[in-house]
Design an enzyme around this catalytic site. Sequence first.
Site, PDB file in Angstrom:
ATOM      1  N   CYS A 118       0.825  -1.209   0.000  1.00 16.14           N
ATOM      2  CA  CYS A 118       0.000   0.000   0.000  1.00 16.14           C
ATOM      3  C   CYS A 118       0.860   1.259   0.000  1.00 16.14           C
ATOM      4  O   CYS A 118       0.501   2.262  -0.617  1.00 16.14           O
ATOM      5  CB  CYS A 118      -0.919   0.012   1.221  1.00 16.14           C
ATOM      6  SG  CYS A 118      -2.390  -1.019   1.059  1.00 16.14           S
ATOM      7  N   CYS A 200      -8.086  -2.825  -4.170  1.00 18.76           N
ATOM      8  CA  CYS A 200      -7.403  -3.593  -5.198  1.00 18.76           C
ATOM      9  C   CYS A 200      -8.009  -4.994  -5.284  1.00 18.76           C
ATOM     10  O   CYS A 200      -8.483  -5.548  -4.290  1.00 18.76           O
ATOM     11  CB  CYS A 200      -5.910  -3.694  -4.874  1.00 18.76           C
ATOM     12  SG  CYS A 200      -5.039  -2.116  -4.966  1.00 18.76           S
ATOM     13  N   CYS A 203      -6.799  -7.746  -2.852  1.00 18.38           N
ATOM     14  CA  CYS A 203      -6.987  -7.545  -1.408  1.00 18.38           C
ATOM     15  C   CYS A 203      -8.433  -7.261  -1.022  1.00 18.38           C
ATOM     16  O   CYS A 203      -8.690  -6.798   0.094  1.00 18.38           O
ATOM     17  CB  CYS A 203      -6.097  -6.400  -0.927  1.00 18.38           C
ATOM     18  SG  CYS A 203      -4.338  -6.669  -1.216  1.00 18.38           S
ATOM     19  N   CYS A 226      -5.524   1.590   4.352  1.00 18.72           N
ATOM     20  CA  CYS A 226      -4.387   1.544   3.438  1.00 18.72           C
ATOM     21  C   CYS A 226      -3.327   2.565   3.786  1.00 18.72           C
ATOM     22  O   CYS A 226      -2.222   2.543   3.245  1.00 18.72           O
ATOM     23  CB  CYS A 226      -4.859   1.754   1.999  1.00 18.72           C
ATOM     24  SG  CYS A 226      -5.821   3.244   1.760  1.00 18.72           S
TER      25      CYS A 226
END
Length: 230
Positions: A118, A200, A203, A226
């Site tokens: 991240c 994302c 994830c 994040c």
Amino acid sequence: MNLLEKEALIEEKAVEFESATPQEIIAWAVETFPNITFACSFGAEDVVLVDMLQKISPKADVFYLDTDFHFKETYETRDRLVERYGLKFVRVSPEITPEEQEQQYGAELWKKDPNACCDIRKVTPLSMILSKYEAWITGIRRDQALTRANAKKIEYDVKFGLVKFNPIADWSSEDVWNYIREHDLVYNPLHDQNYPSIGCEQCTRPVMPGEDPRAGRWAESEKTECGLHK
């Protein structure tokens, strides 16, 4: 306006804005801080703010962090917003490609060290883009997570060194979806597939009934943020 003057103004407006509408906050923000930008992730909250911002200040900058790992539905939502509003999103990307990241850190860094991934693909690029502005607008809400429960509608972002506006901080998820339906907004179709929070692809998973709305983010770790929001 020096830092002390900004801090005094922010403290005063934080109290005043608590009862203000998102539109009133946005209007004041873009008038007071012309060098302002909006961070769009193409989630439900952000398509609401895109709509409001386009009606109030259509020339205001809007950027998105392209991690290179978004769902195809997220990119399609971006394209539909461009088509609907005619706006130009500023694409902000990491300094290294996914291939370079794998060469340097090994495969699937997001599994081994999600914070590092991240930082590379979100936090560092965000720091670079925000350094060009004096204020930014976000779509965070207080009931999204405990880490956001104390968010004010205007605050000084110590982490990135600029003024931060959270116009819908006190909205519920129902408020967001009522606005989307009322104004027939474009939104990410993954929301209809049990993805209340979309990050994302590697994830993010669907959220099961009864789970916390952010349970689908970094589900295999204790990570909940994040790093973009303090």
